[in-house]
Design a protein around this motif. Structure first.
Motif, mmCIF file in Angstrom:
data_model
loop_
_atom_site.group_PDB
_atom_site.id
_atom_site.type_symbol
_atom_site.label_atom_id
_atom_site.label_comp_id
_atom_site.label_asym_id
_atom_site.label_seq_id
_atom_site.Cartn_x
_atom_site.Cartn_y
_atom_site.Cartn_z
ATOM 1 N N THR A 69 0.874 -1.179 0.000
ATOM 2 C CA THR A 69 0.000 0.000 0.000
ATOM 3 C C THR A 69 0.913 1.231 0.000
ATOM 4 O O THR A 69 2.087 1.134 0.375
ATOM 5 C CB THR A 69 -0.878 0.037 1.268
ATOM 6 O OG1 THR A 69 -0.008 0.201 2.403
ATOM 7 C CG2 THR A 69 -1.691 -1.241 1.425
ATOM 8 N N PRO A 70 0.376 2.388 -0.392
ATOM 9 C CA PRO A 70 1.194 3.607 -0.345
ATOM 10 C C PRO A 70 1.767 3.860 1.053
ATOM 11 O O PRO A 70 2.917 4.280 1.173
ATOM 12 C CB PRO A 70 0.217 4.702 -0.766
ATOM 13 C CG PRO A 70 -0.788 4.002 -1.626
ATOM 14 C CD PRO A 70 -0.933 2.631 -1.029
ATOM 15 N N ASP A 71 0.981 3.574 2.090
ATOM 16 C CA ASP A 71 1.470 3.781 3.457
ATOM 17 C C ASP A 71 2.646 2.871 3.784
ATOM 18 O O ASP A 71 3.633 3.298 4.370
ATOM 19 C CB ASP A 71 0.348 3.528 4.483
ATOM 20 C CG ASP A 71 -0.657 4.666 4.490
ATOM 21 O OD1 ASP A 71 -0.338 5.728 3.901
ATOM 22 O OD2 ASP A 71 -1.755 4.492 5.062
ATOM 23 N N GLU A 72 2.501 1.617 3.426
ATOM 24 C CA GLU A 72 3.603 0.661 3.676
ATOM 25 C C GLU A 72 4.872 1.120 2.951
ATOM 26 O O GLU A 72 5.974 1.073 3.490
ATOM 27 C CB GLU A 72 3.220 -0.735 3.154
ATOM 28 C CG GLU A 72 2.294 -1.507 4.074
ATOM 29 C CD GLU A 72 1.761 -2.791 3.444
ATOM 30 O OE1 GLU A 72 1.531 -3.747 4.187
ATOM 31 O OE2 GLU A 72 1.561 -2.836 2.198
ATOM 32 N N LEU A 73 4.674 1.553 1.720
ATOM 33 C CA LEU A 73 5.829 1.967 0.923
ATOM 34 C C LEU A 73 6.473 3.225 1.517
ATOM 35 O O LEU A 73 7.702 3.326 1.603
ATOM 36 C CB LEU A 73 5.390 2.213 -0.522
ATOM 37 C CG LEU A 73 6.520 2.328 -1.552
ATOM 38 C CD1 LEU A 73 7.383 1.072 -1.568
ATOM 39 C CD2 LEU A 73 5.947 2.578 -2.938
ATOM 40 N N GLU A 74 5.627 4.149 1.970
ATOM 41 C CA GLU A 74 6.161 5.397 2.540
ATOM 42 C C GLU A 74 6.981 5.094 3.794
ATOM 43 O O GLU A 74 8.044 5.671 4.008
ATOM 44 C CB GLU A 74 5.016 6.363 2.868
ATOM 45 C CG GLU A 74 5.544 7.740 3.244
ATOM 46 C CD GLU A 74 4.447 8.768 3.436
ATOM 47 O OE1 GLU A 74 3.293 8.491 3.069
ATOM 48 O OE2 GLU A 74 4.753 9.849 3.967
ATOM 49 N N HIS A 75 6.460 4.187 4.599
ATOM 50 C CA HIS A 75 7.166 3.786 5.810
ATOM 51 C C HIS A 75 8.564 3.251 5.470
ATOM 52 O O HIS A 75 9.554 3.618 6.100
ATOM 53 C CB HIS A 75 6.325 2.729 6.542
ATOM 54 C CG HIS A 75 6.994 2.155 7.740
ATOM 55 N ND1 HIS A 75 7.200 2.898 8.897
ATOM 56 C CD2 HIS A 75 7.512 0.920 7.975
ATOM 57 C CE1 HIS A 75 7.826 2.142 9.773
ATOM 58 N NE2 HIS A 75 8.024 0.938 9.245
ATOM 59 N N LEU A 76 8.643 2.406 4.447
ATOM 60 C CA LEU A 76 9.937 1.827 4.060
ATOM 61 C C LEU A 76 10.868 2.891 3.483
ATOM 62 O O LEU A 76 12.079 2.873 3.729
ATOM 63 C CB LEU A 76 9.727 0.705 3.040
ATOM 64 C CG LEU A 76 9.058 -0.556 3.586
ATOM 65 C CD1 LEU A 76 8.668 -1.485 2.451
ATOM 66 C CD2 LEU A 76 9.980 -1.284 4.571
ATOM 67 N N CYS A 77 10.309 3.813 2.718
ATOM 68 C CA CYS A 77 11.133 4.873 2.134
ATOM 69 C C CYS A 77 11.645 5.809 3.236
ATOM 70 O O CYS A 77 12.797 6.251 3.201
ATOM 71 C CB CYS A 77 10.346 5.663 1.096
ATOM 72 S SG CYS A 77 9.989 4.699 -0.383
ATOM 73 N N GLU A 78 10.771 6.080 4.199
ATOM 74 C CA GLU A 78 11.187 6.906 5.343
ATOM 75 C C GLU A 78 12.387 6.289 6.059
ATOM 76 O O GLU A 78 13.304 6.984 6.471
ATOM 77 C CB GLU A 78 10.027 7.039 6.352
ATOM 78 C CG GLU A 78 9.062 8.160 6.067
ATOM 79 C CD GLU A 78 9.708 9.548 6.163
ATOM 80 O OE1 GLU A 78 10.820 9.674 6.715
ATOM 81 O OE2 GLU A 78 9.098 10.502 5.641
ATOM 82 N N LYS A 79 12.335 4.982 6.205
ATOM 83 C CA LYS A 79 13.441 4.285 6.888
ATOM 84 C C LYS A 79 14.763 4.489 6.145
ATOM 85 O O LYS A 79 15.815 4.619 6.757
ATOM 86 C CB LYS A 79 13.131 2.779 6.983
ATOM 87 C CG LYS A 79 12.289 2.423 8.201
ATOM 88 C CD LYS A 79 12.635 1.082 8.830
ATOM 89 C CE LYS A 79 12.446 -0.087 7.916
ATOM 90 N NZ LYS A 79 12.154 -1.363 8.569
ATOM 91 N N GLU A 80 14.681 4.522 4.812
ATOM 92 C CA GLU A 80 15.895 4.739 4.022
ATOM 93 C C GLU A 80 16.423 6.155 4.232
ATOM 94 O O GLU A 80 17.626 6.390 4.248
ATOM 95 C CB GLU A 80 15.607 4.516 2.533
ATOM 96 C CG GLU A 80 15.354 3.071 2.166
ATOM 97 C CD GLU A 80 16.514 2.141 2.513
ATOM 98 O OE1 GLU A 80 17.687 2.554 2.354
ATOM 99 O OE2 GLU A 80 16.250 1.019 2.986
ATOM 100 N N VAL A 81 15.498 7.109 4.373
ATOM 101 C CA VAL A 81 15.883 8.507 4.526
ATOM 102 C C VAL A 81 16.382 8.789 5.944
ATOM 103 O O VAL A 81 17.400 9.448 6.147
ATOM 104 C CB VAL A 81 14.679 9.425 4.189
ATOM 105 C CG1 VAL A 81 14.984 10.871 4.514
ATOM 106 C CG2 VAL A 81 14.311 9.290 2.711
ATOM 107 N N ASN A 82 15.658 8.263 6.931
ATOM 108 C CA ASN A 82 15.982 8.598 8.321
ATOM 109 C C ASN A 82 16.805 7.532 9.039
ATOM 110 O O ASN A 82 17.158 7.717 10.193
ATOM 111 C CB ASN A 82 14.681 8.852 9.108
ATOM 112 C CG ASN A 82 13.917 10.014 8.512
ATOM 113 O OD1 ASN A 82 14.527 10.991 8.082
ATOM 114 N ND2 ASN A 82 12.610 9.910 8.459
#
Lengths: 278, 377
Positions: free
Chosen positions: B363-376
């Motif tokens: 889902t977009p939320d799941e993907l955002e969470h994973l992308c956030e982890k890469e950034v932060n």
């Protein structure tokens, strides 16, 4: 000035590609000549023939004969040829291939082309061995013979392509040898007028790679063997034809009957579909 | 048919519509999930327009039949998936070598080997480029919607005819089966060029400044030879280092040097983006929803979507990531698309990979969470 006489079949050759790559004494030249004579005698338009081949010594034929030609992948001449034929049903599409190319790696396509009664002429030059790669065992190699990958003899008995193609549904099935070039030519002419799948096997000599290792001291010796083992049988069933290096390899036309060709069957489907409303 | 119409159809169906409109009149294929609906629909539609449908005895037969049909002038295609695409690689190389236009659809499925037939994956990005042996270039496109599947099918045939090359149309099990509205209208159709020089003078593999040879079809009176062996401008095999070099340069440069004209991409909110997501196919739909949501919450996120995967739109990606602190490649594999992204961007430290190893899209939320982890971190 001395006049140079052109070979009567020269117009069918890509002369700029000569000399050819076949060894002295090879039987492939006999097959090429029989084929070109058949085309010439039938006055088939040069622009209407397509020669298709896979890999192997026989596969090189389209490089030397001046028709549209495709020299494609090992084993895949038949599907390429069928694609050509179905796209341009007005063309005469002829496949040239060795026993390895057509009966081993391409065996599935041979079987299904026969089943479909594909509108193709397939000429299989059987020299009992892989020539171009240097003399390895083939599915057609007699049990008695030696090759560079069967130093203790082949592991299993050979395949008789005549029986395979007949059983799969081929509607014109013949076997000749380089010892009978005129009969081969006449058979090729009949294949040209046959509608559907025509298969002609030609037993041929490979003096260098099959001959030497099997103690044939010259082209003459192996040619004599092919002449002797090939026995013409008229009117016998393909299942009674023999493929035995010790006693007899039966020659002749074993199957010849009319049945709707693959293209005929596809035309029928197109006619049916055009009546279908969505 | 020149009328336009609106239908509701899956990706496989859209490809069939596109192929028929592009002028495809020959199909040979072997059934394999999740591409089989293309074969089924083609077996019904092609005979209605006078075309030929063949179910090959296997994938080897199928690809080689379409090579033959195209050599004789027909527009031809096949469709397959993973294992079948592997089997077709040698035939694809034959089309490259003889410069025979055709379209191969590969509906990517979970693998390796037989994997899971009906589930999506993005594992064949590299195979579509490097799957056949030795040295070549190829065109490969990857639609993200049913509409684009239709549009890019026509585009694939046009590119194949224009550049005399096989084109790989990538899809995946999601695209194959998802149903959407499809607006069908008449598109521009390109046909291969025909020789202008007379027989005798004409050389089938000679290149002008377009770098693309004009190759006669069979039955046009040119006695052309189409050889899988290394060949010169006449199409004749010669074992010669110069002939080999010129041959390989010829078949690769016609794609490489025309890359700018071939490449297609989509760049969304990348002008000021601090994070640029790179994704392709239906996975980019998720990424797109995610960045739109993220923008609403004040995040400066954007998305870059390669539409032609090969040639990869390197220059366009470079432009799109000028302001990006992070470039996050999101894909349903252990990382394939990430390589051309890294090749395109000099500063590779900022390239991150989100490898989604489930065959169900995130889902977009799941993907955002994973992308956030890469950034932060």
């Amino acid at each position: 000035m001395e006049e140079t006489l052109a070979h009567p079949l020269e117009k069918y050759l890509r002369t700029e590609k000569l000399p050819h790559m076949w060894c002295p004494g090879c039987g492939i030249g006999t097959v090429v000549q029989a084929f070109l004579r058949a085309v010439d005698e039938l006055k088939i338009e040069q622009d209407k023939v397509v020669a298709v081949s896979g890999i192997g010594c026989t596969g090189r034929i389209p490089q030397y004969i001046k028709f549209d030609g495709a020299h494609v992948l090992h084993g895949r001449a038949i599907p390429v040829a069928l694609g050509i034929k179905l796209a341009r049903p007005d063309l005469k599409v002829v496949v040239f291939g060795g026993d390895g190319d057509l009966a081993s790696i391409g065996g599935n396509h041979l079987m299904h082309a026969a089943r479909r009664n594909a509108d193709l002429i397939v000429i299989m030059v059987n020299n009992f061995i892989y020539g171009l790669t240097g003399g390895q065992v083939a599915p057609t190699t007699p049990k008695e013979a030696t090759t560079y990958t069967s130093p203790y003899g082949p592991d299993s008995k050979p395949l008789d392509a005549v029986k395979l193609v007949s059983a799969a549904g081929g509607t014109f099935v013949a076997r000749w040898s380089t010892a009978y070039p005129v009969l081969l030519k006449e058979s090729i002419k009949r294949a040209f007028s046959h509608r559907g799948f025509s298969f002609i096997e030609v037993i041929s000599q490979c003096p260098e790679l099959f001959g030497r290792i099997n103690n044939f001291k010259s082209t003459y010796e192996i040619y004599q063997k092919i002449k002797k083992v090939g026995t013409i049988r008229r009117g016998i069933s393909p299942y009674d034809a023999k493929y035995d290096w010790n006693s007899e390899i039966s020659l002749g036309e074993f199957v010849n009957f009319e049945a709707p060709s693959y293209y005929d069957q596809l035309r029928e489907i197109i006619e049916k579909a055009k009546g279908v409303k969505e | 048919m020149s009328d336009s119409r609106l239908i509701f159809v899956h990706g496989n169906g859209a490809i069939v519509e596109g192929a028929i409109q592009a002028g495809c009149r020959f199909y040979a294929g072997y059934p394999i999930t999740p591409s089989s609906e293309i074969a089924e629909e083609m077996s019904k539609r092609l005979p209605q327009v006078g075309g030929i449908y063949v179910q090959g005895e296997d994938e080897l037969a199928s690809i080689n039949m379409i090579v033959g049909a195209s050599m004789a002038g027909a527009k031809a295609m096949t469709a397959t998936s993973g294992p079948g695409f592997s089997l077709m690689q040698e035939g694809l190389g034959l089309a490259v070598a003889t410069e025979t236009p055709l379209v191969i659809v590969n509906m990517m499925r979970a693998g390796p080997s037989t994997g899971i037939a009906s589930k999506a994956w993005q594992g064949d990005i590299m195979q579509s480029r490097f799957g056949s042996h030795s040295d070549y270039e190829i065109i490969s496109v990857y639609p993200w919607s049913v509409q684009e599947a239709f549009d890019l099918t026509i585009e694939s045939f046009n590119l194949a005819e224009k550049y005399m090359t096989p084109v790989v149309l990538l899809g995946d099990a999601i695209l194959a089966r998802m149903r959407e509205r499809l607006y069908i209208k008449q598109e521009e159709i390109i046909d291969r060029k025909r020789p202008s020089e007379p027989e005798g003078k004409y050389m089938p593999y000679k290149r002008d400044q377009s770098l693309v040879p004009v190759i006669a079809s069979f039955g046009e009176g040119f006695h052309v030879l189409k050889d899988s062996l290394t060949h010169n401008e006449n199409g004749y095999y010669y074992e010669n280092p110069e002939v080999q070099a010129k041959y390989v340069r010829g078949i690769t440069e016609k794609i490489k040097k025309n890359a700018a004209a071939i490449e297609k991409y989509e760049s969304v909110f990348t002008e000021d983006a601090e994070v640029v997501i790179v994704a392709a196919g239906p996975m980019a739909r998720v990424a797109h929803s995610m960045i739109i949501d993220a923008r609403k919450r004040g995040k400066k996120w954007g998305m870059f979507r390669p539409v032609t995967i090969w040639p990869f739109p390197e220059e366009q990606l470079k432009k799109s990531v000028q302001k990006a602190i992070y470039v996050i490649v999101v894909e349903m594999s252990t990382g394939k698309l990430v390589y051309p992204v890294k090749w395109s961007i000099n500063d590779n430290d900022r390239v991150k990979l989100v490898s989604w190893l489930s065959y169900e899209a995130p889902t977009p939320d799941e993907l955002e969470h994973l992308c956030e982890k890469e950034v932060n971190g």
